[in-house]
Design a protein around this motif. Structure first.
Motif, PDB file in Angstrom:
ATOM      1  N   ALA A 137       0.801  -1.159  -0.067  1.00 56.40           N
ATOM      2  CA  ALA A 137      -0.159  -0.093  -0.126  1.00 56.40           C
ATOM      3  C   ALA A 137       0.904   1.095   0.067  1.00 56.40           C
ATOM      4  O   ALA A 137       0.458   2.276  -0.597  1.00 56.40           O
ATOM      5  CB  ALA A 137      -1.009  -0.056   1.268  1.00 56.40           C
ATOM      6  N   GLU A 138       1.905   1.100   0.777  1.00 60.11           N
ATOM      7  CA  GLU A 138       2.812   2.405   0.770  1.00 60.11           C
ATOM      8  C   GLU A 138       3.312   2.813  -0.524  1.00 60.11           C
ATOM      9  O   GLU A 138       3.679   4.046  -0.939  1.00 60.11           O
ATOM     10  CB  GLU A 138       3.807   2.457   1.944  1.00 60.11           C
ATOM     11  CG  GLU A 138       4.748   1.297   1.796  1.00 60.11           C
ATOM     12  CD  GLU A 138       4.551  -0.160   2.410  1.00 60.11           C
ATOM     13  OE1 GLU A 138       5.223  -0.923   2.566  1.00 60.11           O
ATOM     14  OE2 GLU A 138       3.441  -0.378   2.860  1.00 60.11           O
TER      15      GLU A 138
ATOM     16  N   GLY B  26       2.176   6.406  -5.858  1.00 56.97           N
ATOM     17  CA  GLY B  26       1.860   6.767  -7.130  1.00 56.97           C
ATOM     18  C   GLY B  26       2.870   5.696  -7.903  1.00 56.97           C
ATOM     19  O   GLY B  26       3.802   5.234  -7.381  1.00 56.97           O
ATOM     20  N   MET B  27       2.312   5.185  -9.090  1.00 56.75           N
ATOM     21  CA  MET B  27       2.819   4.141  -9.693  1.00 56.75           C
ATOM     22  C   MET B  27       3.351   4.486 -11.057  1.00 56.75           C
ATOM     23  O   MET B  27       3.742   3.401 -11.858  1.00 56.75           O
ATOM     24  CB  MET B  27       1.445   3.081 -10.008  1.00 56.75           C
ATOM     25  CG  MET B  27       0.995   2.188  -8.845  1.00 56.75           C
ATOM     26  SD  MET B  27       2.345   1.427  -7.574  1.00 56.75           S
ATOM     27  CE  MET B  27       2.879   0.095  -8.752  1.00 56.75           C
TER      28      MET B  27
ATOM     29  N   LYS C 117      -1.694   0.971 -12.414  1.00 59.08           N
ATOM     30  CA  LYS C 117      -1.782   2.196 -11.616  1.00 59.08           C
ATOM     31  C   LYS C 117      -2.206   1.633 -10.277  1.00 59.08           C
ATOM     32  O   LYS C 117      -2.063   2.307  -9.261  1.00 59.08           O
ATOM     33  CB  LYS C 117      -2.927   3.123 -12.157  1.00 59.08           C
ATOM     34  CG  LYS C 117      -2.103   3.858 -13.447  1.00 59.08           C
ATOM     35  CD  LYS C 117      -3.074   5.058 -13.932  1.00 59.08           C
ATOM     36  CE  LYS C 117      -2.208   5.606 -14.916  1.00 59.08           C
ATOM     37  NZ  LYS C 117      -3.182   6.500 -15.735  1.00 59.08           N
ATOM     38  N   SER C 118      -3.016   0.479 -10.116  1.00 56.60           N
ATOM     39  CA  SER C 118      -3.500  -0.126  -8.843  1.00 56.60           C
ATOM     40  C   SER C 118      -2.585  -0.983  -8.096  1.00 56.60           C
ATOM     41  O   SER C 118      -2.850  -1.438  -6.942  1.00 56.60           O
ATOM     42  CB  SER C 118      -4.628  -0.810  -9.108  1.00 56.60           C
ATOM     43  OG  SER C 118      -4.364  -1.971 -10.039  1.00 56.60           O
ATOM     44  N   GLY C 119      -1.296  -0.982  -8.742  1.00 53.54           N
ATOM     45  CA  GLY C 119      -0.256  -1.618  -8.015  1.00 53.54           C
ATOM     46  C   GLY C 119      -0.225  -3.304  -8.198  1.00 53.54           C
ATOM     47  O   GLY C 119       0.391  -3.838  -7.691  1.00 53.54           O
ATOM     48  N   LYS C 120      -1.024  -3.622  -9.315  1.00 53.34           N
ATOM     49  CA  LYS C 120      -0.838  -5.150  -9.707  1.00 53.34           C
ATOM     50  C   LYS C 120       0.159  -5.348 -10.692  1.00 53.34           C
ATOM     51  O   LYS C 120       0.186  -4.586 -11.703  1.00 53.34           O
ATOM     52  CB  LYS C 120      -2.319  -5.536 -10.152  1.00 53.34           C
ATOM     53  CG  LYS C 120      -3.177  -5.553  -8.832  1.00 53.34           C
ATOM     54  CD  LYS C 120      -4.556  -6.474  -9.094  1.00 53.34           C
ATOM     55  CE  LYS C 120      -5.214  -6.316  -7.996  1.00 53.34           C
ATOM     56  NZ  LYS C 120      -6.081  -7.344  -7.773  1.00 53.34           N
ATOM     57  N   LEU C 121       0.767  -6.335 -10.562  1.00 53.58           N
ATOM     58  CA  LEU C 121       1.688  -6.852 -11.537  1.00 53.58           C
ATOM     59  C   LEU C 121       1.568  -8.563 -11.797  1.00 53.58           C
ATOM     60  O   LEU C 121       1.349  -9.152 -10.903  1.00 53.58           O
ATOM     61  CB  LEU C 121       3.073  -6.723 -10.829  1.00 53.58           C
ATOM     62  CG  LEU C 121       4.293  -7.306 -11.659  1.00 53.58           C
ATOM     63  CD1 LEU C 121       4.549  -6.369 -13.150  1.00 53.58           C
ATOM     64  CD2 LEU C 121       5.643  -7.335 -10.882  1.00 53.58           C
ATOM     65  N   ALA C 122       1.705  -8.799 -13.158  1.00 55.30           N
ATOM     66  CA  ALA C 122       1.161 -10.345 -13.492  1.00 55.30           C
ATOM     67  C   ALA C 122       2.377 -10.414 -14.594  1.00 55.30           C
ATOM     68  O   ALA C 122       2.635  -9.990 -15.655  1.00 55.30           O
ATOM     69  CB  ALA C 122      -0.040 -10.420 -13.963  1.00 55.30           C
ATOM     70  N   VAL C 123       3.387 -11.544 -14.062  1.00 55.68           N
ATOM     71  CA  VAL C 123       4.195 -11.919 -15.189  1.00 55.68           C
ATOM     72  C   VAL C 123       4.239 -13.455 -15.345  1.00 55.68           C
ATOM     73  O   VAL C 123       3.854 -14.158 -14.378  1.00 55.68           O
ATOM     74  CB  VAL C 123       5.435 -11.477 -14.510  1.00 55.68           C
ATOM     75  CG1 VAL C 123       5.697  -9.991 -14.460  1.00 55.68           C
ATOM     76  CG2 VAL C 123       5.819 -11.987 -13.150  1.00 55.68           C
ATOM     77  N   GLU C 124       4.745 -13.737 -16.322  1.00 55.28           N
ATOM     78  CA  GLU C 124       4.928 -15.176 -16.761  1.00 55.28           C
ATOM     79  C   GLU C 124       6.612 -15.444 -16.443  1.00 55.28           C
ATOM     80  O   GLU C 124       7.253 -14.593 -17.068  1.00 55.28           O
ATOM     81  CB  GLU C 124       4.772 -15.426 -18.276  1.00 55.28           C
ATOM     82  CG  GLU C 124       3.155 -15.310 -18.417  1.00 55.28           C
ATOM     83  CD  GLU C 124       2.175 -16.444 -17.864  1.00 55.28           C
ATOM     84  OE1 GLU C 124       2.887 -17.529 -17.684  1.00 55.28           O
ATOM     85  OE2 GLU C 124       1.076 -16.045 -17.797  1.00 55.28           O
ATOM     86  N   LEU C 125       6.815 -16.460 -15.698  1.00 54.56           N
ATOM     87  CA  LEU C 125       7.835 -16.707 -15.340  1.00 54.56           C
ATOM     88  C   LEU C 125       8.291 -18.125 -16.123  1.00 54.56           C
ATOM     89  O   LEU C 125       7.912 -19.106 -15.574  1.00 54.56           O
ATOM     90  CB  LEU C 125       8.246 -16.827 -14.022  1.00 54.56           C
ATOM     91  CG  LEU C 125       8.063 -15.321 -13.322  1.00 54.56           C
ATOM     92  CD1 LEU C 125       7.647 -15.683 -11.732  1.00 54.56           C
ATOM     93  CD2 LEU C 125       9.440 -14.635 -13.269  1.00 54.56           C
TER      94      LEU C 125
END
Length: 86
Positions: A30-31, A36-37, A59-67
């Motif tokens: 959250a911090e 700001g993203m 902008k909402s702070g979500k990250l999705a990655v394929e590894l």
């Protein structure tokens, strides 16, 4: 995943310690989201089958990655870098 912040900069790293591909979805702390993203970029990582690096967090702070197996991606930002440069 793990996140660090220090003197206006921040980094988030996502690792896959398995011998098979994985998908990771991360919600930034959250911090970090409150500050700001903007300005996040892919720093380095193993791209697997894709020639393109993954997209930075939303902008909402979500990250999705394929590894890929044993893969990793690091993302970072530096706010006010010019102010701190000597």
């Amino acid at each position: 995943a793990h996140a660090v912040s220090w003197e206006g900069g921040a980094a988030v790293a996502v690792h896959n310690f398995a011998d098979r591909p994985a998908r990771a979805t991360v919600q930034f702390p959250a911090e970090i989201v409150k500050s700001g993203m903007g300005g996040w970029r892919h720093l380095f990582g193993i791209k697997g089958h894709s020639a393109r690096p993954p997209e930075p967090p939303t902008k909402s702070g979500k990250l999705a990655v394929e590894l890929p197996p044993y893969g990793y991606h690091w993302f970072g930002r530096r706010e006010g870098f010019e102010r701190h440069a000597t």
